[in-house]
Write a protein that holds these residues in place. Sequence first.
Motif, short mmCIF file in Angstrom:
data_model
loop_
_atom_site.label_atom_id
_atom_site.label_comp_id
_atom_site.label_asym_id
_atom_site.label_seq_id
_atom_site.Cartn_x
_atom_site.Cartn_y
_atom_site.Cartn_z
N ALA A 304 -8.49 27.52 -5.11
CA ALA A 304 -9.83 27.02 -4.80
C ALA A 304 -9.90 26.47 -3.38
CB ALA A 304 -10.22 25.94 -5.82
N SER A 305 -8.90 25.66 -2.99
CA SER A 305 -8.98 25.04 -1.66
C SER A 305 -8.75 26.10 -0.57
CB SER A 305 -8.00 23.88 -1.53
OG SER A 305 -6.69 24.34 -1.69
N THR A 306 -7.90 27.07 -0.82
CA THR A 306 -7.62 28.09 0.19
C THR A 306 -8.81 29.02 0.39
OG1 THR A 306 -5.31 28.06 -0.48
CG2 THR A 306 -5.99 29.90 0.90
N PHE A 307 -9.45 29.41 -0.72
CA PHE A 307 -10.49 30.43 -0.61
C PHE A 307 -11.91 29.88 -0.82
CE2 PHE A 307 -6.50 32.51 -1.88
CZ PHE A 307 -6.31 33.28 -0.74
N GLY A 308 -12.02 28.56 -0.83
CA GLY A 308 -13.33 27.92 -0.88
C GLY A 308 -14.11 28.21 -2.17
N LEU A 309 -13.43 28.11 -3.31
CA LEU A 309 -14.11 28.38 -4.58
C LEU A 309 -14.77 27.10 -5.11
CD1 LEU A 309 -11.29 30.42 -6.43
CD2 LEU A 309 -13.02 31.27 -4.82
N SER A 310 -16.00 27.23 -5.58
CA SER A 310 -16.67 26.08 -6.19
C SER A 310 -16.07 25.83 -7.58
CB SER A 310 -18.16 26.39 -6.36
OG SER A 310 -18.31 27.44 -7.30
N ARG A 311 -16.39 24.68 -8.15
CA ARG A 311 -15.89 24.41 -9.51
C ARG A 311 -16.41 25.43 -10.50
NH1 ARG A 311 -15.00 17.87 -10.11
NH2 ARG A 311 -13.61 17.82 -8.32
N GLU A 312 -17.65 25.86 -10.29
CA GLU A 312 -18.23 26.86 -11.20
C GLU A 312 -17.44 28.18 -11.09
OE1 GLU A 312 -19.99 24.78 -9.29
OE2 GLU A 312 -20.74 23.60 -11.00
N ALA A 313 -17.07 28.52 -9.86
CA ALA A 313 -16.30 29.76 -9.66
C ALA A 313 -14.91 29.65 -10.30
CB ALA A 313 -16.18 30.06 -8.17
N VAL A 314 -14.33 28.46 -10.19
CA VAL A 314 -13.01 28.23 -10.79
C VAL A 314 -13.10 28.34 -12.31
CG1 VAL A 314 -11.20 26.50 -11.16
CG2 VAL A 314 -12.16 26.83 -8.87
N TRP A 315 -14.17 27.76 -12.85
CA TRP A 315 -14.38 27.83 -14.30
C TRP A 315 -14.45 29.29 -14.75
CZ3 TRP A 315 -14.31 24.59 -18.40
CH2 TRP A 315 -14.83 25.09 -19.60
N LYS A 316 -15.23 30.07 -14.00
CA LYS A 316 -15.42 31.48 -14.33
C LYS A 316 -14.08 32.23 -14.27
CE LYS A 316 -18.72 34.99 -13.14
NZ LYS A 316 -19.59 35.49 -12.09
N LEU A 317 -13.29 31.87 -13.27
CA LEU A 317 -11.97 32.51 -13.10
C LEU A 317 -11.09 32.26 -14.33
CD1 LEU A 317 -10.65 34.08 -10.76
CD2 LEU A 317 -9.75 31.91 -9.90
N SER A 318 -11.07 31.02 -14.78
CA SER A 318 -10.22 30.72 -15.95
C SER A 318 -10.80 31.36 -17.21
CB SER A 318 -10.02 29.21 -16.11
OG SER A 318 -11.02 28.64 -16.92
N GLN A 319 -12.12 31.40 -17.30
CA GLN A 319 -12.78 31.99 -18.48
C GLN A 319 -12.56 33.51 -18.53
OE1 GLN A 319 -17.08 31.66 -18.39
NE2 GLN A 319 -17.05 30.85 -20.47
N GLN A 320 -12.65 34.15 -17.37
CA GLN A 320 -12.51 35.62 -17.35
C GLN A 320 -11.09 36.08 -17.65
OE1 GLN A 320 -14.30 36.52 -13.56
NE2 GLN A 320 -16.30 36.92 -14.49
N ALA A 321 -10.13 35.17 -17.49
CA ALA A 321 -8.75 35.51 -17.83
C ALA A 321 -8.63 35.84 -19.32
CB ALA A 321 -7.82 34.36 -17.46
N ILE A 322 -9.53 35.29 -20.12
CA ILE A 322 -9.47 35.54 -21.58
C ILE A 322 -9.56 37.04 -21.87
CG2 ILE A 322 -10.64 35.12 -23.79
CD1 ILE A 322 -11.64 32.44 -22.60
N ASP A 323 -10.36 37.75 -21.09
CA ASP A 323 -10.52 39.18 -21.34
C ASP A 323 -9.26 39.98 -21.04
OD1 ASP A 323 -13.16 39.38 -22.31
OD2 ASP A 323 -13.90 38.89 -20.30
N CYS A 324 -8.29 39.35 -20.37
CA CYS A 324 -7.07 40.07 -19.95
C CYS A 324 -5.88 39.82 -20.88
CB CYS A 324 -6.70 39.67 -18.53
SG CYS A 324 -8.05 39.87 -17.37
N ILE A 325 -6.06 39.01 -21.91
CA ILE A 325 -4.92 38.69 -22.79
C ILE A 325 -4.55 39.90 -23.65
CG2 ILE A 325 -5.68 36.27 -22.85
CD1 ILE A 325 -6.40 36.68 -25.81
#
Length: 348
Positions: A304-325
Amino acid sequence: MENEADVFYRQLPKVELHAHLNGSVSSHTIEKLIDRKPHLNIEHNMTAIGKGQRRTLDECFQVFKVIHQLVDTEEDILMVATDVIREFAADSVKYLELRSTPREEKHTGLTKRRYIETVIRAIQLCKEEGLDIDVRFLVAIDRRNGPQVAMETVELAEEFLLSSNGLVVGLDLSGDPTVGDGKSLLPALERAKNCGLKLSLHLSEVPSQLEESDLLLNLPPDRIGHGTFLHPEVGGSQILVDKVLKNNIPLELCLTSNIKGQTVPCYSKHHFKYWYQLGHPSVICTDDKGVFSTDLSQEYQLAASTFGLSREAVWKLSQQAIDCIFAPEAVKQQLKQKWTDLQPQVFQ
Ligand SMILES: CC(C)=CCNc1ncnc2c1ncn2[C@@H]1O[C@H](COP(=O)(O)O)[C@@H](O)[C@H]1O
Ligand SMILES: [Zn+2]
């Protein structure tokens, strides 16, 4: 003391898909192992790479040899696996796929079968403890050991796929990428795929593996570990990128691991940026949280700090990982519900 940002990342529910068991051993557990085996004269600084330190890939792989000396009995594996699972759970990891290479140790009587059974027992014990984490297991092939061992490992994994009540879900291909030949492992990997094991393959972790990566991508794998040198800007090729995109193969990206192992020069040059900008499924992972002295919260925070991700973007990132399990659809639905339930308290 933790500041507000740290608390957000710590509380963020997370999915960890790329964690090698013996690379994930915390310093606390290493202490216990050293106490059990003082005659080995192993010191703590031989098992982890601290903040700001870097090592060559070769030196990193030496570290695993030291850890393997410390973890060579069923008791050790049971302790290591339960400790690692508890630590991930304490870091709000709600779903974890652990991977490990079954090892035979003649001097302690450890067999590859008992090795896998012991990891499974640790997963079951943690479930009985009531930890809020769903754990699955990927049986790993170390590429250095060649095609015959790979095939034997697949046969063993196949057995456990059928007998472990859904805990063994797939196969990992890992080990020193500069050693061994991926092409010779294709028959074993094809067999694994045909019998229903999901495949997560370390791919293009080092430069100049275009031919091997191309062959492995034709399987195709279900997920890719690292994929550091797939894209043309770093010596890969558009053909490789197109294969990944066409088959929609998620990438497991491990920032600190790649920096400390020196395959990526600095955080801002990490290939997370390339794939994230394409909107391609990219999952933040730790690789070896013990060896690289990190955890998954920290890796999300660094991304997040390196690529300037908002908290909402971070949330989406962790949520979208579910589809990859690799666990079945019903598990994905449960996890998605969990994320929905937790969202208000994480964002409060
Ligand atoms: C050196 C470096 C930068 C490591 C990170 N990248 C990696 N690349 C390939 N294989 C790995 C990596 N990290 C861990 N492994 C594999 O995981 C093993 C340790 O976990 P385990 O014994 O399988 O439970 C290592 O011996 C190796 O086979
Ligand atoms: Zn790895």
